[in-house]
Design an enzyme around this catalytic site. Structure first.
Site, mmCIF file in Angstrom:
data_model
loop_
_atom_site.group_PDB
_atom_site.id
_atom_site.type_symbol
_atom_site.label_atom_id
_atom_site.label_comp_id
_atom_site.label_asym_id
_atom_site.label_seq_id
_atom_site.Cartn_x
_atom_site.Cartn_y
_atom_site.Cartn_z
ATOM 1 N N ARG A 43 -7.654 -13.567 -2.440
ATOM 2 C CA ARG A 43 -8.147 -12.458 -1.616
ATOM 3 C C ARG A 43 -9.654 -12.607 -1.489
ATOM 4 N NH1 ARG A 43 -8.489 -5.997 -3.276
ATOM 5 N NH2 ARG A 43 -10.644 -6.486 -3.753
ATOM 6 N N TYR A 52 -17.711 -1.899 -1.827
ATOM 7 C CA TYR A 52 -16.689 -1.832 -2.879
ATOM 8 C C TYR A 52 -15.992 -3.184 -3.029
ATOM 9 C CZ TYR A 52 -12.535 -0.494 -5.481
ATOM 10 O OH TYR A 52 -11.548 -0.419 -6.432
ATOM 11 N N TRP A 59 -10.998 6.427 1.889
ATOM 12 C CA TRP A 59 -10.776 5.334 0.954
ATOM 13 C C TRP A 59 -9.752 4.450 1.576
ATOM 14 C CZ3 TRP A 59 -11.887 2.079 -2.369
ATOM 15 C CH2 TRP A 59 -12.620 2.380 -3.524
ATOM 16 N N ARG A 93 3.366 -2.671 -1.558
ATOM 17 C CA ARG A 93 2.509 -2.873 -2.732
ATOM 18 C C ARG A 93 2.706 -1.826 -3.831
ATOM 19 N NH1 ARG A 93 -1.332 -5.759 -3.470
ATOM 20 N NH2 ARG A 93 -2.954 -4.272 -4.026
ATOM 21 N N GLU A 122 -4.431 -5.888 4.067
ATOM 22 C CA GLU A 122 -3.958 -4.793 3.211
ATOM 23 C C GLU A 122 -4.678 -3.483 3.541
ATOM 24 O OE1 GLU A 122 -4.595 -5.811 -0.893
ATOM 25 O OE2 GLU A 122 -4.717 -3.715 -1.506
ATOM 26 N N ASP A 177 -8.400 -7.066 1.940
ATOM 27 C CA ASP A 177 -8.100 -5.652 1.695
ATOM 28 C C ASP A 177 -9.069 -4.780 2.489
ATOM 29 O OD1 ASP A 177 -7.446 -3.180 0.647
ATOM 30 O OD2 ASP A 177 -7.484 -3.822 -1.448
ATOM 31 N N GLU A 201 -0.316 0.661 -2.377
ATOM 32 C CA GLU A 201 -0.760 0.773 -3.773
ATOM 33 C C GLU A 201 -0.965 2.224 -4.198
ATOM 34 O OE1 GLU A 201 -4.274 -1.788 -3.480
ATOM 35 O OE2 GLU A 201 -5.519 -0.047 -3.877
ATOM 36 N N HIS A 212 -9.055 -1.453 2.322
ATOM 37 C CA HIS A 212 -9.290 -0.233 1.534
ATOM 38 C C HIS A 212 -9.228 1.048 2.361
ATOM 39 C CE1 HIS A 212 -9.975 -2.396 -2.131
ATOM 40 N NE2 HIS A 212 -10.937 -3.120 -1.600
ATOM 41 N N GLU A 267 -0.544 -9.457 -7.138
ATOM 42 C CA GLU A 267 -2.003 -9.447 -7.327
ATOM 43 C C GLU A 267 -2.326 -9.616 -8.808
ATOM 44 O OE1 GLU A 267 -3.813 -5.667 -6.362
ATOM 45 O OE2 GLU A 267 -5.776 -6.576 -6.026
HETATM 46 O O1 EZ4 Z 1 -9.082 -0.036 -5.348
HETATM 47 O O2 EZ4 Z 1 -7.173 -0.530 -8.334
HETATM 48 O O3 EZ4 Z 1 -6.042 -4.168 -4.171
HETATM 49 N N1 EZ4 Z 1 -6.670 -3.683 -5.040
HETATM 50 C C1 EZ4 Z 1 -7.405 -2.589 -4.933
HETATM 51 C C2 EZ4 Z 1 -8.039 -2.037 -6.176
HETATM 52 C C3 EZ4 Z 1 -8.019 -0.516 -6.135
HETATM 53 C C4 EZ4 Z 1 -8.131 0.062 -7.510
HETATM 54 C C5 EZ4 Z 1 -7.964 1.576 -7.488
HETATM 55 O O4 EZ4 Z 1 -7.858 2.103 -8.755
HETATM 56 O O5 EZ4 Z 1 -7.508 -2.050 -3.854
HETATM 57 O O6 EZ4 Z 1 -9.321 -2.532 -6.367
HETATM 58 CO CO CO Z 2 -6.016 -2.697 -2.476
#
Ligand code: EZ4
Ligand code: CO
Length: 415
Positions: A160, A172, A415, A296, A249, A223, A275, A225, A352
């Protein structure tokens, strides 16, 4: 109930006599449930909900443990139904994480009683090992590409890639100061600034360079997010098509699941989500409408093996494969259980794997091992992960939360 002796002991031997909630912080916080039977068999379940750990610890301690004492550890399904249906208040991350901890601990016990690795209890081995992806990140494209190279050299077949967004102070998922990034770094949430237009500029350039530098053999993932609107996500997914991602993702927040129709209309980049999902009901619409390619949802946050098995079987009807979340905030206990599940589940996609800190691995000795780009769950009875309680006690709970994101004008963002 009659006392029919079996290889797995009598129901009296399987009686739960102790259930203990262990909170520890070896590098980061973890909550673990330990269940003990009359015959002295122990089972462990992960109960970690990042940033909300003590809510689950209290749910277990106050509302679950008193109900467990005296139950037959062999009645895994009935216990699941007892806590899910019986609570009246169904679903939600706290409840489903607590139920998962009980469920995984019971599967661990029953597999130990049978003397079998957990994957054998689910139906046996379907593959040699679970393909895993690592996290490469960097302050710019060149540094991210170097990180991807480092993982390829370590034997990873899937990586990733996340890159800092130029013009934003902190992105992040990008490590600071040469350390591995940690999802929850500060006691109160760190406030970061976000700009989707800036992000959408850099990501296609990153993947263009990664294919130039590393060719087409390595699987690349990304990702989002949950930060994009549906049409922005569609634009990104389309612009990444030449670089053949394994998946994009969390392109958008998934409460509005119609958003995935917009992305699908515009792009053939495979999509992964889930997730933050807690039950099969969060996934049902996306799966049966074939709006995603990978689910996920994890064992720890979605009711344990008993529930995720049901979900994976449902997903298999639509050729949706698993791609479990595996960040550092899911403990080695969850990773062990997930790897047994991955070894069995017919519709496995990928797993992952963010390496845990050395202190975490010391507190949770485990059987699983990395070899040739895959994680191998091991052959010892149960899920193969234990806890060193004395060592765990040396790392007291330390409150930490995930960062939050605001737009440059100060508005709170997704988020
Ligand atoms: O933001 O596990 O794909 N992985 C992620 C992680 C999540 C954290 C949240 O607690 O997106 O980094
Ligand atoms: Co993620």
């Amino acid at each position: 109930m009659s006392e029919l002796p079996t290889v797995a002991g009598s129901s009296r031997d399987r009686e739960i006599v102790e259930a203990k909630v262990i909170v520890t912080c070896p590098g980061r916080n973890f909550v673990t449930l330990k269940i003990v039977t009359r015959s002295g068999i122990t089972g462990l379940g992960d109960a970690t909900l990042n940033g909300r750990e003590l809510a689950v610890a209290a749910y277990l301690q106050e509302h679950i443990v008193p109900n467990l004492i005296g139950k037959d550890a062999g009645r895994i399904e009935d216990t699941w139904q007892f806590f899910y249906r019986g609570a009246y208040w169904r679903r939600g991350p706290v409840t489903m994480t607590a139920i998962a901890a009980v469920d995984v601990a019971l599967w661990d016990i029953v597999a130990k009683l049978a003397g079998l690795p957990l994957y054998q209890m689910l139906g046996g081995r379907s593959r040699e090992g679970a393909l895993v992806y690592a996290h490469a990140n960097g302050r710019d494209i060149a540094e991210t590409s170097d990180e991807v190279r480092r993982y390829i050299e370590m034997g990873f077949r899937a990586v990733r890639a996340q890159c800092a967004v130029p013009g934003l102070a902190k992105t992040y998922g990008i490590a600071s100061g040469g350390k591995a990034y940690e999802p929850a770094e500060t006691q109160l949430p760190l406030e970061t600034l976000w700009s989707t237009p800036k992000y959408l500029e850099i990501v296609p350039k990153l993947f263009e360079q990664l294919r130039v530098d590393h060719g087409n053999d390595v699987e690349l993932l990304h990702d989002g997010h949950h930060r994009m609107t549906p049409i922005e996500a569609a634009r990104l997914a389309r612009s990444l098509e030449p670089y053949r991602l394994f998946w994009l993702e969390d392109a958008t927040p998934a409460e509005n699941q119609k958003a995935f129709e917009v992305i699908r209309q515009h792009s053939v980049t495979p999509l992964a989500v889930g997730e933050v999902f807690n039950s099969i009901w969060d996934c049902k619409h996306l799966i049966e409408n074939q709006l995603i390619d990978y689910i996920r949802t994890t064992i720890v946050h979605a009711g344990g093996i008993t529930h995720v098995r049901r979900l994976a079987d449902f997903a298999s009807l639509y050729q949706v494969r698993t791609g479990f979340h595996g960040a550092t905030d899911l403990s080695p206990v969850c990773m062990g259980a997930a790897l047994h599940f991955d070894t069995w589940v017919p519709n496995f996609g990928i797993q992952e794997w963010m390496h845990h800190a050395k202190e975490t691995d010391e507190v949770f000795p485990h059987d699983y091992q990395f070899r040739d780009g895959r994680l191998h769950c091991g052959e010892s009875p149960g899920h193969g992960v234990s806890i060193d309680e004395k060592l765990a006690a040396k790392y007291p709970y330390s409150p930490k939360q995930l960062p939050i994101a605001r737009l440059e004008d100060g508005s709170m963002w997704d988020w």
